[in-house]
Design a protein around this motif. Structure first.
Motif, PDB file in Angstrom:
ATOM      1  N   TRP A   1      69.792  43.200  31.564  1.00 58.37           N
ATOM      2  CA  TRP A   1      71.184  42.774  31.375  1.00 58.37           C
ATOM      3  C   TRP A   1      71.674  43.104  29.973  1.00 58.37           C
ATOM      4  CZ3 TRP A   1      69.975  37.298  33.671  1.00 58.37           C
ATOM      5  CH2 TRP A   1      69.805  37.417  35.049  1.00 58.37           C
TER       6      TRP A   1
ATOM      7  N   ARG B   1      72.441  46.796  29.927  1.00 57.84           N
ATOM      8  CA  ARG B   1      73.664  47.069  30.692  1.00 57.84           C
ATOM      9  C   ARG B   1      74.898  46.405  30.086  1.00 57.84           C
ATOM     10  NH1 ARG B   1      71.251  46.535  36.863  1.00 57.84           N
ATOM     11  NH2 ARG B   1      69.903  48.341  36.664  1.00 57.84           N
TER      12      ARG B   1
ATOM     13  N   LYS C   1      75.640  43.316  29.763  1.00 59.48           N
ATOM     14  CA  LYS C   1      76.094  42.118  30.478  1.00 59.48           C
ATOM     15  C   LYS C   1      75.843  40.880  29.628  1.00 59.48           C
ATOM     16  CE  LYS C   1      76.661  44.322  34.474  1.00 59.48           C
ATOM     17  NZ  LYS C   1      77.974  44.717  34.877  1.00 59.48           N
TER      18      LYS C   1
END
Length: 72
Positions: free
Chosen positions: A32, A35, A37
């Motif tokens: 995450w 990415r 996020k």
């Protein structure tokens, strides 16, 4: 060193503690982060993550898993 609260009130936890809190593997949190996020910072030589971001990413992940399993 555990949780750190910044001046904006954001709670930052070490990756290991954050993973334990939301019951996912540390590797998921690192994905995450890659990415984008989940925001992360090094504090005291350890990666810390925003718990708000972690909880949102975890919720989105579990929602996708349930949809895939149930065919929704």
């Amino acid at each position: 060193m555990g949780a750190v609260i910044d001046r904006d009130g954001t709670e930052w936890l070490p990756v290991s503690e954050a993973a334990r809190a939301v019951r996912v593997r540390e590797s998921a949190i690192y994905v995450w982060i890659q990415r984008r996020k989940v925001r992360s910072h090094k504090i005291g030589g350890r990666a810390h993550v925003s718990m708000v971001d972690v909880m949102e990413a975890e919720h989105a992940w579990r929602t996708r898993v349930v949809a895939r399993v149930t065919g929704e």
